[in-house]
Design a protein around this motif. Sequence first.
Motif, PDB file in Angstrom:
ATOM      1  N   SER A   1       0.822  -1.213   0.000  1.00  0.00           N
ATOM      2  CA  SER A   1       0.000   0.000   0.000  1.00  0.00           C
ATOM      3  C   SER A   1       0.854   1.261   0.000  1.00  0.00           C
ATOM      4  N   LEU A   2       1.869   1.287   0.838  1.00  0.00           N
ATOM      5  CA  LEU A   2       2.759   2.456   0.907  1.00  0.00           C
ATOM      6  C   LEU A   2       3.565   2.624  -0.372  1.00  0.00           C
ATOM      7  N   GLU A   3       4.064   1.533  -0.903  1.00  0.00           N
ATOM      8  CA  GLU A   3       4.871   1.580  -2.127  1.00  0.00           C
ATOM      9  C   GLU A   3       4.064   2.135  -3.300  1.00  0.00           C
ATOM     10  N   LEU A   4       2.810   1.722  -3.386  1.00  0.00           N
ATOM     11  CA  LEU A   4       1.965   2.129  -4.512  1.00  0.00           C
ATOM     12  C   LEU A   4       1.113   3.364  -4.220  1.00  0.00           C
TER      13      LEU A   4
ATOM     14  N   PRO B   1      -5.039   2.614  -1.334  1.00  0.00           N
ATOM     15  CA  PRO B   1      -5.698   2.106  -0.116  1.00  0.00           C
ATOM     16  C   PRO B   1      -5.369   0.634   0.127  1.00  0.00           C
ATOM     17  N   ARG B   2      -5.487   0.241   1.380  1.00  0.00           N
ATOM     18  CA  ARG B   2      -5.132  -1.126   1.776  1.00  0.00           C
ATOM     19  C   ARG B   2      -5.967  -2.184   1.062  1.00  0.00           C
ATOM     20  N   ASP B   3      -7.256  -1.906   0.820  1.00  0.00           N
ATOM     21  CA  ASP B   3      -8.078  -2.913   0.151  1.00  0.00           C
ATOM     22  C   ASP B   3      -7.581  -3.148  -1.274  1.00  0.00           C
ATOM     23  N   MET B   4      -7.169  -2.089  -1.934  1.00  0.00           N
ATOM     24  CA  MET B   4      -6.625  -2.221  -3.287  1.00  0.00           C
ATOM     25  C   MET B   4      -5.281  -2.955  -3.244  1.00  0.00           C
ATOM     26  N   ALA B   5      -4.449  -2.614  -2.264  1.00  0.00           N
ATOM     27  CA  ALA B   5      -3.161  -3.302  -2.097  1.00  0.00           C
ATOM     28  C   ALA B   5      -3.375  -4.788  -1.848  1.00  0.00           C
TER      29      ALA B   5
ATOM     30  N   ALA C   1       6.029  -3.836  -6.715  1.00  0.00           N
ATOM     31  CA  ALA C   1       5.741  -3.527  -5.306  1.00  0.00           C
ATOM     32  C   ALA C   1       5.488  -4.791  -4.506  1.00  0.00           C
ATOM     33  N   VAL C   2       4.772  -5.753  -5.086  1.00  0.00           N
ATOM     34  CA  VAL C   2       4.517  -7.015  -4.389  1.00  0.00           C
ATOM     35  C   VAL C   2       5.829  -7.782  -4.226  1.00  0.00           C
ATOM     36  N   PHE C   3       6.660  -7.804  -5.262  1.00  0.00           N
ATOM     37  CA  PHE C   3       7.957  -8.471  -5.139  1.00  0.00           C
ATOM     38  C   PHE C   3       8.827  -7.806  -4.091  1.00  0.00           C
ATOM     39  N   LYS C   4       8.753  -6.507  -4.004  1.00  0.00           N
ATOM     40  CA  LYS C   4       9.522  -5.778  -2.991  1.00  0.00           C
ATOM     41  C   LYS C   4       9.061  -6.187  -1.594  1.00  0.00           C
ATOM     42  N   SER C   5       7.761  -6.319  -1.422  1.00  0.00           N
ATOM     43  CA  SER C   5       7.229  -6.754  -0.139  1.00  0.00           C
ATOM     44  C   SER C   5       7.631  -8.203   0.153  1.00  0.00           C
ATOM     45  N   ILE C   6       7.573  -9.059  -0.856  1.00  0.00           N
ATOM     46  CA  ILE C   6       8.035 -10.442  -0.680  1.00  0.00           C
ATOM     47  C   ILE C   6       9.480 -10.428  -0.197  1.00  0.00           C
TER      48      ILE C   6
END
Length: 156
Positions: free
Chosen positions: A22-25, A28-32, A114-119
Motif C-alpha cells: 500500500s505504501l509503495e503504490l 488504499p489497503r483494500d486495493m493493495a 511492489a509485491v515483489f519488494k514486499s516479498i
Amino acid sequence: MLMVLDFDKYATKGNEFIRLVSLELEVPRDMAGRITRSVLHALRNRFNHHESFQLMAQLPMAIKAVYVDGWRFSKPQTRIRHITDLLDEVRTEDGKLSGYDFGNNANALRAVKAVFKSIGSFVSAGQMSDLLLTLPAEVRAFLEDASFYREQPLKK
C-alpha cells in the motif's frame, strides 16, 4: 510442550506485508490486498509446486493463506515466457477490477514490482535469488532492481 497459535501475530505480519504494498503504490489497503492476491496467484499459477512451496515457507502465515486460496493443485502450470505473460495472468486473477487496480502496463508493472519488494522484505535473499532464477531473463531483469536486489549478480 504445548504450542499456542497466535493468530494476532499472524494477522500483524500479514497486515505488515499489505501495508508495504500500500505504501509503495500509495493506494488504499483494500486495493493493495487485491493487487497482492492477484500477483501471488499469478505466480502460483506459473511456478511449479516445488517453487511455490519454497516461496511459501518464508511468507507470513496470513499471506500463505492468500497464496493458496483457491489453488487447484492438480492444474498444470504453464511457464512465464515474457513480462506480458505475467501481466496477463495478474489481470486475469484480478477479474473485473483489473482495469482499476492495474490500469496501463506501466502501472501494472509498478504493482508487480511492489509485491515483489514486499516479498523481499520477508523472504531471504537466497530464496529470492532462487525464485528469480526460475523466471525468464526479461522478467528477472525487470524485478532484480527491487529492494531485494543483491550486490552480487545472480548465478545463471
